[in-house]
Motif scaffolding. Structure first.
Motif, PDB file in Angstrom:
ATOM      1  N   TRP A   1     -10.058   2.179   2.226  1.00 50.99           N
ATOM      2  CA  TRP A   1      -9.891   0.830   2.749  1.00 50.99           C
ATOM      3  C   TRP A   1      -9.476  -0.122   1.620  1.00 50.99           C
ATOM      4  N   TRP A   2     -10.148  -0.012   0.480  1.00 55.92           N
ATOM      5  CA  TRP A   2      -9.845  -0.858  -0.668  1.00 55.92           C
ATOM      6  C   TRP A   2      -8.432  -0.593  -1.199  1.00 55.92           C
TER       7      TRP A   2
ATOM      8  N   GLU B   1      -5.901   0.439   0.480  1.00 55.83           N
ATOM      9  CA  GLU B   1      -4.890   0.194   1.511  1.00 55.83           C
ATOM     10  C   GLU B   1      -3.960   1.390   1.682  1.00 55.83           C
TER      11      GLU B   1
END
Length: 128
Positions: free
Chosen positions: A46-47, A49
């Motif tokens: 998630w971090w 991307e």
């Protein structure tokens, strides 16, 4: 007259599978570790991307490791049930099942490097 066996319904089967998974999560330290590691990877994804395809590959890798660990636990349980005393073949069966977990874990680590190394290198090059 013998009793007629009826297959359990879908919801009952689902409940039994859930019960087995929860038992495994509560009692198996390796499953707990893989769930923690998988969660950390998803946070990093998630971090970072990552792309949709990378998400799918990471999820597949995490699921493969956890699935292999759950199967390993099932095999160990059955082996312990049918052979409570030490037997070389029982030990080998458990080792082989653990080896399957190792194969999927190595695969997941390699996938992690392929997915995360480029963005981490880009970040490092911006920092230095």
């Amino acid at each position: 007259m013998g009793r007629i066996y009826r297959k359990p319904g879908f919801l009952r089967s689902l409940n039994q599978a859930w019960r087995g998974m929860m038992y495994t999560v509560k009692t198996q330290k390796h499953v707990q570790f893989h769930l923690f590691a998988g969660s950390a990877v998803l946070l990093l994804a998630w971090w970072s991307e990552v792309t949709r395809l990378e998400w799918l590959i990471l999820i597949l890798a995490i699921g493969s490791v956890i699935g292999a660990e759950v199967m390993n636990s099932a095999i160990e349980t059955v082996v312990d049930m049918v052979q409570p005393n030490f037997h070389p073949l029982a030990g080998m069966a458990k080792d082989i099942a653990a080896g399957a977990v190792l194969v999927t874990a190595i695969q997941a680590v390699v996938i992690g490097f392929v997915v995360f190394l480029p963005p981490l290198l880009r970040l490092a090059s911006k920092m230095f």
